[in-house]
Design a protein around this motif. Structure first.
Motif, PDB file in Angstrom:
ATOM      1  N   VAL A 285      28.601  12.749  -2.470  1.00  0.00           N
ATOM      2  CA  VAL A 285      28.266  12.246  -1.355  1.00  0.00           C
ATOM      3  C   VAL A 285      28.779  11.924  -0.376  1.00  0.00           C
ATOM      4  CG1 VAL A 285      26.383  11.443   0.151  1.00  0.00           C
ATOM      5  CG2 VAL A 285      26.164  12.861  -2.336  1.00  0.00           C
ATOM      6  N   GLU A 286      28.823  11.809   0.731  1.00  0.00           N
ATOM      7  CA  GLU A 286      30.183  10.264   1.417  1.00  0.00           C
ATOM      8  C   GLU A 286      28.717  10.042   1.424  1.00  0.00           C
ATOM      9  OE1 GLU A 286      32.547  12.528   4.164  1.00  0.00           O
ATOM     10  OE2 GLU A 286      33.564  13.750   3.249  1.00  0.00           O
ATOM     11  N   PRO A 287      28.079   8.620   1.331  1.00  0.00           N
ATOM     12  CA  PRO A 287      26.894   7.549   2.063  1.00  0.00           C
ATOM     13  C   PRO A 287      27.660   7.799   3.370  1.00  0.00           C
ATOM     14  CG  PRO A 287      28.572   6.132   0.342  1.00  0.00           C
ATOM     15  CD  PRO A 287      29.274   8.135   0.164  1.00  0.00           C
ATOM     16  N   TRP A 288      25.861   8.051   4.217  1.00  0.00           N
ATOM     17  CA  TRP A 288      26.118   6.935   5.225  1.00  0.00           C
ATOM     18  C   TRP A 288      25.364   5.970   5.535  1.00  0.00           C
ATOM     19  CZ3 TRP A 288      25.666  12.213   8.488  1.00  0.00           C
ATOM     20  CH2 TRP A 288      26.493  13.308   8.274  1.00  0.00           C
ATOM     21  N   GLY A 289      24.299   6.008   4.654  1.00  0.00           N
ATOM     22  CA  GLY A 289      23.317   5.031   4.868  1.00  0.00           C
ATOM     23  C   GLY A 289      22.020   5.053   3.450  1.00  0.00           C
ATOM     24  N   VAL A 290      20.891   3.991   3.542  1.00  0.00           N
ATOM     25  CA  VAL A 290      20.254   3.876   2.690  1.00  0.00           C
ATOM     26  C   VAL A 290      18.639   3.791   3.820  1.00  0.00           C
ATOM     27  CG1 VAL A 290      18.510   3.183   0.759  1.00  0.00           C
ATOM     28  CG2 VAL A 290      21.861   3.372   0.506  1.00  0.00           C
ATOM     29  N   VAL A 291      17.823   4.608   3.795  1.00  0.00           N
ATOM     30  CA  VAL A 291      16.740   4.423   4.478  1.00  0.00           C
ATOM     31  C   VAL A 291      15.515   4.836   3.667  1.00  0.00           C
ATOM     32  CG1 VAL A 291      15.662   5.309   6.499  1.00  0.00           C
ATOM     33  CG2 VAL A 291      17.613   5.866   6.358  1.00  0.00           C
ATOM     34  N   SER A 292      14.497   3.798   3.700  1.00  0.00           N
ATOM     35  CA  SER A 292      13.422   3.482   3.561  1.00  0.00           C
ATOM     36  C   SER A 292      12.241   3.753   4.629  1.00  0.00           C
ATOM     37  CB  SER A 292      12.315   2.171   2.934  1.00  0.00           C
ATOM     38  OG  SER A 292      10.902   1.718   2.494  1.00  0.00           O
ATOM     39  N   TYR A 293      11.798   4.795   3.949  1.00  0.00           N
ATOM     40  CA  TYR A 293      10.612   6.299   4.675  1.00  0.00           C
ATOM     41  C   TYR A 293      10.031   6.146   3.683  1.00  0.00           C
ATOM     42  CZ  TYR A 293       9.022  10.313   7.277  1.00  0.00           C
ATOM     43  OH  TYR A 293       8.284  10.397   8.371  1.00  0.00           O
ATOM     44  N   ARG A 294       8.079   6.245   4.207  1.00  0.00           N
ATOM     45  CA  ARG A 294       7.186   6.168   3.723  1.00  0.00           C
ATOM     46  C   ARG A 294       6.995   5.640   2.112  1.00  0.00           C
ATOM     47  NH1 ARG A 294       3.433   9.057   6.849  1.00  0.00           N
ATOM     48  NH2 ARG A 294       4.323   9.805   8.704  1.00  0.00           N
ATOM     49  N   GLY A 295       7.326   4.436   2.137  1.00  0.00           N
ATOM     50  CA  GLY A 295       7.453   4.070   0.252  1.00  0.00           C
ATOM     51  C   GLY A 295       8.633   4.598  -0.221  1.00  0.00           C
ATOM     52  N   ARG A 296       9.576   5.116   0.388  1.00  0.00           N
ATOM     53  CA  ARG A 296      10.013   5.809  -0.983  1.00  0.00           C
ATOM     54  C   ARG A 296      11.258   5.459  -0.414  1.00  0.00           C
ATOM     55  NH1 ARG A 296       6.438  10.340  -1.130  1.00  0.00           N
ATOM     56  NH2 ARG A 296       6.097  10.467  -3.139  1.00  0.00           N
ATOM     57  N   TRP A 297      12.559   5.330  -1.283  1.00  0.00           N
ATOM     58  CA  TRP A 297      14.190   5.346  -0.553  1.00  0.00           C
ATOM     59  C   TRP A 297      15.328   6.450  -0.481  1.00  0.00           C
ATOM     60  CZ3 TRP A 297      15.544   0.288   1.307  1.00  0.00           C
ATOM     61  CH2 TRP A 297      14.817  -0.795   1.020  1.00  0.00           C
ATOM     62  N   TYR A 298      16.170   6.920   0.769  1.00  0.00           N
ATOM     63  CA  TYR A 298      16.244   7.764  -0.020  1.00  0.00           C
ATOM     64  C   TYR A 298      17.594   7.313   1.256  1.00  0.00           C
ATOM     65  CZ  TYR A 298      12.276   9.973   0.788  1.00  0.00           C
ATOM     66  OH  TYR A 298      11.135  10.559   0.659  1.00  0.00           O
ATOM     67  N   LEU A 299      18.971   8.559   0.185  1.00  0.00           N
ATOM     68  CA  LEU A 299      20.218   8.033   0.308  1.00  0.00           C
ATOM     69  C   LEU A 299      20.452   9.115   1.562  1.00  0.00           C
ATOM     70  CD1 LEU A 299      23.172   7.468   0.351  1.00  0.00           C
ATOM     71  CD2 LEU A 299      23.342   9.157  -1.327  1.00  0.00           C
ATOM     72  N   VAL A 300      21.472   9.435   2.770  1.00  0.00           N
ATOM     73  CA  VAL A 300      21.526  10.005   3.597  1.00  0.00           C
ATOM     74  C   VAL A 300      23.217   9.983   4.103  1.00  0.00           C
ATOM     75  CG1 VAL A 300      21.065  10.803   5.901  1.00  0.00           C
ATOM     76  CG2 VAL A 300      19.445   9.707   4.866  1.00  0.00           C
ATOM     77  N   GLY A 301      23.762  11.687   4.043  1.00  0.00           N
ATOM     78  CA  GLY A 301      25.309  11.295   3.861  1.00  0.00           C
ATOM     79  C   GLY A 301      25.658  13.136   4.142  1.00  0.00           C
ATOM     80  N   HIS A 302      27.271  13.345   3.960  1.00  0.00           N
ATOM     81  CA  HIS A 302      27.841  14.604   3.929  1.00  0.00           C
ATOM     82  C   HIS A 302      27.988  14.666   2.494  1.00  0.00           C
ATOM     83  CE1 HIS A 302      30.154  17.808   5.213  1.00  0.00           C
ATOM     84  NE2 HIS A 302      30.720  17.413   4.121  1.00  0.00           N
ATOM     85  N   ASP A 303      27.131  15.677   1.848  1.00  0.00           N
ATOM     86  CA  ASP A 303      27.186  16.694   0.744  1.00  0.00           C
ATOM     87  C   ASP A 303      28.489  17.323   0.570  1.00  0.00           C
ATOM     88  OD1 ASP A 303      26.656  17.532  -1.406  1.00  0.00           O
ATOM     89  OD2 ASP A 303      24.745  18.127  -1.843  1.00  0.00           O
ATOM     90  N   ARG A 304      29.756  16.887  -0.234  1.00  0.00           N
ATOM     91  CA  ARG A 304      30.459  17.634  -0.301  1.00  0.00           C
ATOM     92  C   ARG A 304      30.026  19.375  -1.183  1.00  0.00           C
ATOM     93  NH1 ARG A 304      35.512  13.900  -1.372  1.00  0.00           N
ATOM     94  NH2 ARG A 304      35.875  12.205   0.780  1.00  0.00           N
ATOM     95  N   ASP A 305      29.183  18.702  -2.111  1.00  0.00           N
ATOM     96  CA  ASP A 305      29.316  19.876  -2.330  1.00  0.00           C
ATOM     97  C   ASP A 305      28.466  21.238  -1.978  1.00  0.00           C
ATOM     98  OD1 ASP A 305      29.606  18.808  -5.298  1.00  0.00           O
ATOM     99  OD2 ASP A 305      28.558  17.786  -5.102  1.00  0.00           O
ATOM    100  N   ARG A 306      27.935  21.115  -0.556  1.00  0.00           N
ATOM    101  CA  ARG A 306      27.000  21.781   0.252  1.00  0.00           C
ATOM    102  C   ARG A 306      28.028  21.634   1.393  1.00  0.00           C
ATOM    103  NH1 ARG A 306      25.161  21.894  -4.238  1.00  0.00           N
ATOM    104  NH2 ARG A 306      23.081  21.600  -4.469  1.00  0.00           N
ATOM    105  N   GLU A 307      28.606  20.785   1.708  1.00  0.00           N
ATOM    106  CA  GLU A 307      29.124  20.965   2.557  1.00  0.00           C
ATOM    107  C   GLU A 307      28.579  20.753   3.760  1.00  0.00           C
ATOM    108  OE1 GLU A 307      32.472  20.346   3.819  1.00  0.00           O
ATOM    109  OE2 GLU A 307      33.173  20.791   1.711  1.00  0.00           O
ATOM    110  N   ASP A 308      27.273  20.055   3.622  1.00  0.00           N
ATOM    111  CA  ASP A 308      26.135  19.750   5.488  1.00  0.00           C
ATOM    112  C   ASP A 308      25.341  18.272   4.706  1.00  0.00           C
ATOM    113  OD1 ASP A 308      24.677  20.360   7.099  1.00  0.00           O
ATOM    114  OD2 ASP A 308      23.508  21.829   6.001  1.00  0.00           O
ATOM    115  N   VAL A 309      24.865  17.683   5.473  1.00  0.00           N
ATOM    116  CA  VAL A 309      24.169  16.437   5.892  1.00  0.00           C
ATOM    117  C   VAL A 309      22.830  17.511   4.907  1.00  0.00           C
ATOM    118  CG1 VAL A 309      23.180  15.177   7.269  1.00  0.00           C
ATOM    119  CG2 VAL A 309      24.701  15.819   7.723  1.00  0.00           C
TER     120      VAL A 309
END
Length: 329
Positions: free
Chosen positions: A176-200
């Motif tokens: 993954v090409e990481p764009w940022g880490v976000v806290s949402y509704r009590g959980r943490w998420y990594l957002v980025g471009h997934d090279r394996d899926r070629e999508d966000v």
């Protein structure tokens, strides 16, 4: 950036903030630790020019000027009024959020920064509420958090193993090409471009197993302009269907955020304390229970019984853990 250069930049900022006069480059060379190691005048001036550029790129208001009309050599200083933070003013519920945020960063890598932030807020006269019980259940608890934050800052690609669904699902390696880490509704998420899926894609950190490995050079990842990380997480992990309604008492003047998202039903007393009755939509009982438990005695769940029991269980676990650690109950 090397640790020696970072330390030299900090010393340079402290030096230039501690005087109202413009300091010449030669005086800075003699005063700031690190510059004396330059083997020649030319090496020093190259070093100093790089440091000035670095400070300006970081947004430090470095001024150039002369202390008097008789000065013929440029001098440098940092105006404290332009660089220091203004007065910090937080509402009581906002100060409580700051305290909870400080408690979130209880990993060894992040605890020092969180503690320093709380100390600075208290020094500025902000009353920051302590919420030790919330620390037990509302901690970061994500081994992947620190390395992902570091990779995001440096712009490096990451690889890790991620479970798509429940514990029975086999983890799959993702790049993954990481764009940022976000806290949402009590959980943490990594957002980025997934090279394996070629999508966000966004990945829940609690489903990342094993080690997060950063690969490739720094600044290899480019974050698209105007990308809204929270909107991406919201669309992916969005709220589930409403499964019920909770009736909650909120103490007067407390938990403003909770009152904003709920529906106030009018004044209500609880154990002799004035407050307001609030109705909340419940989508995930455990998430709501953790959130309400974090407000401590300022919130009391009146209905439904299963949510009351869930909050009491959280507090019982917090009290037991505090007792085993020798902390006051």
């Amino acid at each position: 950036m090397s640790s020696a250069r970072a330390e030299r930049l900090v010393n340079l900022v402290l030096c230039l903030m501690s005087t109202r006069q413009y300091l010449s480059a030669e005086r800075i060379r003699a005063t700031v630790p690190g510059y004396a190691e330059a083997p020649s005048d030319e090496a020093f001036f190259r070093m100093f020019e790089r440091d000035k550029s670095e400070l300006r790129e970081l947004g430090v208001p470095l001024e150039t000027g002369h202390t008097s009309m008789f000065d013929t050599v440029d001098g440098y200083r940092i105006a404290r009024a332009d660089y220091e933070l203004g007065a910090i003013e937080l509402e009581p519920d906002e100060a409580t959020v700051v305290a909870l945020a400080g408690n979130l960063w209880n990993s060894p890598d992040l605890a020092g920064a969180a503690h320093g932030a709380l100390v600075k807020l208290r020094a500025a006269g902000v009353e920051v509420a302590e919420t030790p019980a919330a620390t037990v259940r509302l901690h970061a608890g994500e081994p992947a958090l620190a390395p992902l934050l570091a990779a995001t800052r440096s712009g490096r690609v990451v690889t890790f193993e991620h479970r798509r669904g429940g514990p029975a699902d086999a983890p799959v390696q993702r790049t993954v090409e990481p764009w940022g880490v976000v806290s949402y509704r009590g959980r943490w998420y990594l957002v980025g471009h997934d090279r394996d899926r070629e999508d966000v894609r966004c990945f829940r950190l609690s489903r990342i197993t094993g080690e997060v490995r950063a690969t490739g050079p720094d600044r290899a990842v480019t974050v698209p302009d105007g990308v809204d990380l929270r909107a991406i997480v919201r669309s992916s992990a969005g709220p589930g269907p409403v499964t019920g309604t909770a009736r909650v008492w909120v103490a007067q003047g407390r938990a403003a955020g909770l009152r904003r998202i709920g529906r106030e039903q009018g004044p209500h007393e609880h154990t002799g304390r004035p407050g307001v009755l609030v109705e909340l939509d419940v989508r995930d009982r455990d998430t709501v229970a953790r959130w309400l438990a974090g407000h401590g005695p300022d919130v009391a769940v009146l209905d439904p019984p299963e949510l009351v029991a869930a909050v009491r269980e959280l507090w019982a676990g917090a009290a037991a853990l505090a007792g085993s650690a020798g902390l006051p109950g």
